[in-house]
Design a protein around this motif. Structure first.
Motif, short mmCIF file in Angstrom:
data_model
loop_
_atom_site.label_atom_id
_atom_site.label_comp_id
_atom_site.label_asym_id
_atom_site.label_seq_id
_atom_site.Cartn_x
_atom_site.Cartn_y
_atom_site.Cartn_z
N THR A 11 0.62 -0.86 -0.05
CA THR A 11 -0.12 -0.04 -0.06
C THR A 11 1.09 0.85 -0.05
OG1 THR A 11 -0.24 -0.56 2.94
CG2 THR A 11 -2.11 -0.88 1.52
N ARG B 254 -2.91 -1.62 8.44
CA ARG B 254 -1.98 -1.59 9.56
C ARG B 254 -2.69 -0.60 10.85
NH1 ARG B 254 2.20 0.02 6.38
NH2 ARG B 254 3.45 2.24 7.31
N GLN C 63 -9.12 -1.88 9.57
CA GLN C 63 -8.18 -2.71 7.98
C GLN C 63 -8.23 -4.16 8.07
OE1 GLN C 63 -4.52 -0.09 6.82
NE2 GLN C 63 -5.14 1.37 7.21
N ASP D 270 10.08 9.75 3.93
CA ASP D 270 9.67 9.76 4.70
C ASP D 270 10.33 8.99 6.15
OD1 ASP D 270 8.78 7.37 3.63
OD2 ASP D 270 6.77 7.30 4.65
N LEU E 120 0.58 4.03 -2.51
CA LEU E 120 -0.04 5.35 -2.01
C LEU E 120 1.34 6.57 -2.91
CD1 LEU E 120 -0.73 5.15 1.83
CD2 LEU E 120 -2.08 5.80 -0.54
N ARG E 121 2.41 5.99 -3.05
CA ARG E 121 3.57 6.63 -3.85
C ARG E 121 3.50 6.94 -5.43
NH1 ARG E 121 6.62 4.35 0.69
NH2 ARG E 121 6.58 2.80 -0.08
N GLY F 188 2.75 -3.63 4.05
CA GLY F 188 2.60 -2.52 4.62
C GLY F 188 0.72 -2.89 4.68
N PHE F 189 0.17 -3.80 4.89
CA PHE F 189 -1.11 -3.63 5.09
C PHE F 189 -1.64 -5.43 5.09
CE2 PHE F 189 -5.17 -4.95 3.03
CZ PHE F 189 -6.11 -3.89 3.52
N LYS G 192 1.98 9.11 9.69
CA LYS G 192 0.65 9.51 10.43
C LYS G 192 -0.12 7.93 9.22
CE LYS G 192 -0.68 13.16 12.97
NZ LYS G 192 -1.34 14.45 12.98
N LEU G 193 -1.59 7.47 9.62
CA LEU G 193 -1.92 6.60 8.33
C LEU G 193 -2.63 7.83 7.61
CD1 LEU G 193 -3.11 3.48 10.79
CD2 LEU G 193 -0.68 3.84 9.32
N VAL G 194 -3.33 6.88 6.25
CA VAL G 194 -3.52 7.60 5.30
C VAL G 194 -4.92 7.00 5.83
CG1 VAL G 194 -4.12 7.41 2.65
CG2 VAL G 194 -1.96 7.67 3.39
N LEU H 174 0.48 12.91 5.73
CA LEU H 174 0.24 12.18 6.50
C LEU H 174 1.01 11.81 6.08
CD1 LEU H 174 -3.78 11.49 5.60
CD2 LEU H 174 -2.72 12.45 7.48
N MET H 175 1.94 11.17 5.45
CA MET H 175 2.78 10.03 4.65
C MET H 175 4.33 10.78 5.88
SD MET H 175 2.65 8.30 1.64
CE MET H 175 3.52 6.86 1.60
#
Ligand code: AMP
Length: 217
Positions: free
Chosen positions: A31, A88, A92, A162, A35-36, A85-86, A57-59, A52-53
């Protein structure tokens, strides 16, 4: 076989996923990578995601679940996904279970990469990756020699925005508060296998390999 690769940032989830996709014909669903990719669109949503990243923090679950469902509906990767990564958080994890059952799938294994937090900051802040083949190196432990792929001759070494000391401690806090409780959720289903992720990359791959082979027997 669908697998969740679990552990704090810097545990080696991405590195071990690359090994798994080559050796067990799995598809890596990260994930963070999705997102990237989304950030490249430069939309309003992209700038919300980026802040957020960068804050560690979590999206939002809605954004993540939409990204995931698009992939789960793809039959070409059914039952051979490695989730990196999922999930999280517990929400989810529950959504993943119901989406998987909608597509007649399930999680067979959760690989719990165990690593002391003391080494994570160096692992993360030293992390760079090849712009062409995406192979990850570490400036401290695994210096970026040339890649195996000849196409990588003109590579640039990328560093994630990040992956800095300040954001790492926030990401670890988020991990402790939101992500770690998932382990209890999966343990109650008896699908968690611990992996000593303090060892070198190859030894960790060997542990994972024997866990998967045992499961297939
Ligand atoms: P990663 O590449 O997995 O380390 O993720 C990098 C950042 O993307 C995280 O610190 C979060 O801000 C965001 N992210 C990745 N995966 C998720 C997820 N499943 N849920 C919420 N936020 C996520």
């Amino acid at each position: 076989m669908n697998i969740v690769i679990f552990g704090p940032p810097g545990a080696g989830k991405g590195t071990q996923s690359s090994y798994l996709i080559h050796n067990f014909n799995l598809f890596q669903l990260s994930t963070g990578d999705l997102l990237r990719d989304e950030l490249k669109s430069k939309s309003a949503l992209a700038s919300e995601i980026e802040s957020l990243m960068n804050a560690g923090k979590l999206v939002s679950d809605t954004i993540i679940n939409n990204l995931i469902e698009k992939k789960l509906s793809d039959v070409s990767i059914a039952n051979r996904i490695i989730f990196d990564g999922f999930p999280r958080n517990i929400e989810q994890a529950k959504t993943l279970d119901s989406l998987l059952s909608k597509y007649s799938q399930s999680i067979s294994l959760v690989l719990n990469l165990k690593v002391d937090y003391s080494v994570l900051t160096k692992r993360i802040s030293g992390r760079v990756s090849c712009s062409v083949c995406k192979k990850t190196f570490n400036e401290f432990f695994d210096p970026p020699v040339s890649c195996e792929n000849s196409k990588c001759a003109d590579r640039v070494l990328n560093k994630r925005s990040d992956d800095n000391v300040e954001t790492v401690s926030k990401r670890l806090k988020t991990y402790d508060e939101s992500t770690l409780p998932i382990l209890g959720y999966y343990s109650s289903k008896n699908i968690v296998k611990d992996v000593d992720a303090m060892e070198d990359i190859e030894s960790v791959s060997k542990q994972i390999s024997s866990i998967i082979k045992d499961l297939k027997r």
